[in-house]
Design a protein around this motif. Structure first.
Motif, PDB file in Angstrom:
ATOM      1  N   ALA A  50       0.839  -1.202   0.000  1.00 31.53           N
ATOM      2  CA  ALA A  50       0.000   0.000   0.000  1.00 31.53           C
ATOM      3  C   ALA A  50       0.875   1.253   0.000  1.00 31.53           C
ATOM      4  CB  ALA A  50      -0.927   0.002   1.210  1.00 31.53           C
ATOM      5  N   GLY A  51       1.980   1.221   0.749  1.00 30.44           N
ATOM      6  CA  GLY A  51       2.901   2.350   0.789  1.00 30.44           C
ATOM      7  C   GLY A  51       3.555   2.590  -0.558  1.00 30.44           C
ATOM      8  N   GLY A  52       3.849   1.516  -1.290  1.00 30.00           N
ATOM      9  CA  GLY A  52       4.417   1.647  -2.626  1.00 30.00           C
ATOM     10  C   GLY A  52       3.476   2.393  -3.557  1.00 30.00           C
ATOM     11  N   GLY A  53       2.185   2.145  -3.402  1.00 33.90           N
ATOM     12  CA  GLY A  53       1.195   2.872  -4.203  1.00 33.90           C
ATOM     13  C   GLY A  53       1.193   4.360  -3.879  1.00 33.90           C
ATOM     14  N   ARG A  54       1.346   4.684  -2.593  1.00 33.06           N
ATOM     15  CA  ARG A  54       1.399   6.094  -2.206  1.00 33.06           C
ATOM     16  C   ARG A  54       2.679   6.748  -2.722  1.00 33.06           C
ATOM     17  NH1 ARG A  54      -0.519   4.107   2.551  1.00 33.06           N
ATOM     18  NH2 ARG A  54       1.441   4.426   3.633  1.00 33.06           N
ATOM     19  N   LEU A  55       3.779   6.009  -2.726  1.00 36.09           N
ATOM     20  CA  LEU A  55       5.038   6.563  -3.245  1.00 36.09           C
ATOM     21  C   LEU A  55       4.925   6.896  -4.734  1.00 36.09           C
ATOM     22  CD1 LEU A  55       7.928   4.527  -1.580  1.00 36.09           C
ATOM     23  CD2 LEU A  55       7.426   6.949  -1.333  1.00 36.09           C
ATOM     24  N   LEU A  56       4.215   6.044  -5.481  1.00 40.79           N
ATOM     25  CA  LEU A  56       4.045   6.293  -6.914  1.00 40.79           C
ATOM     26  C   LEU A  56       3.266   7.571  -7.190  1.00 40.79           C
ATOM     27  CD1 LEU A  56       3.319   2.695  -8.244  1.00 40.79           C
ATOM     28  CD2 LEU A  56       5.370   4.064  -8.610  1.00 40.79           C
ATOM     29  N   THR A  57       2.405   7.969  -6.266  1.00 43.82           N
ATOM     30  CA  THR A  57       1.619   9.191  -6.442  1.00 43.82           C
ATOM     31  C   THR A  57       2.268  10.401  -5.770  1.00 43.82           C
ATOM     32  OG1 THR A  57       0.256   8.715  -4.494  1.00 43.82           O
ATOM     33  CG2 THR A  57      -0.541   7.910  -6.621  1.00 43.82           C
TER      34      THR A  57
END
Length: 88
Positions: A50-57
């Motif tokens: 989930a954190g990886g998804g936030r990093l992408l944004t």
């Protein structure tokens, strides 16, 4: 600069993006936590995904939880990192 000011009752918590806090009053305690806090029993690997998804944004891996530990109401305020308009 516009800001959003929130008044917290005793033991009430608000969750905000890391780096968004502008000011807080006495009695407010804050902790940076890994993940968004929506699923406290979530495992480390799921939090990492989930954190990886936030990093992408362009967001942070960490979310800050602000809790009023005092006996009276207290305020905390947040502002965006860029100039803009707050819409409620």
């Amino acid at each position: 600069m516009q800001l959003v000011e929130i008044e917290l009752d005793p033991s009430e918590t608000v969750i905000a993006e890391a780096g968004a806090m502008m000011f807080l009053e006495d009695g407010i305690d804050f902790k940076a936590k890994f993940g968004d806090g929506s699923e406290p029993k979530q495992g480390f690997f799921k939090k990492l995904i989930a954190g990886g998804g936030r990093l992408l944004t362009g967001e942070s891996l960490f979310i800050t939880h602000f809790t009023n530990k005092g006996q009276y109401k207290a305020r905390v305020a947040f502002a965006a990192p860029f100039p803009g308009t707050c819409i409620s």
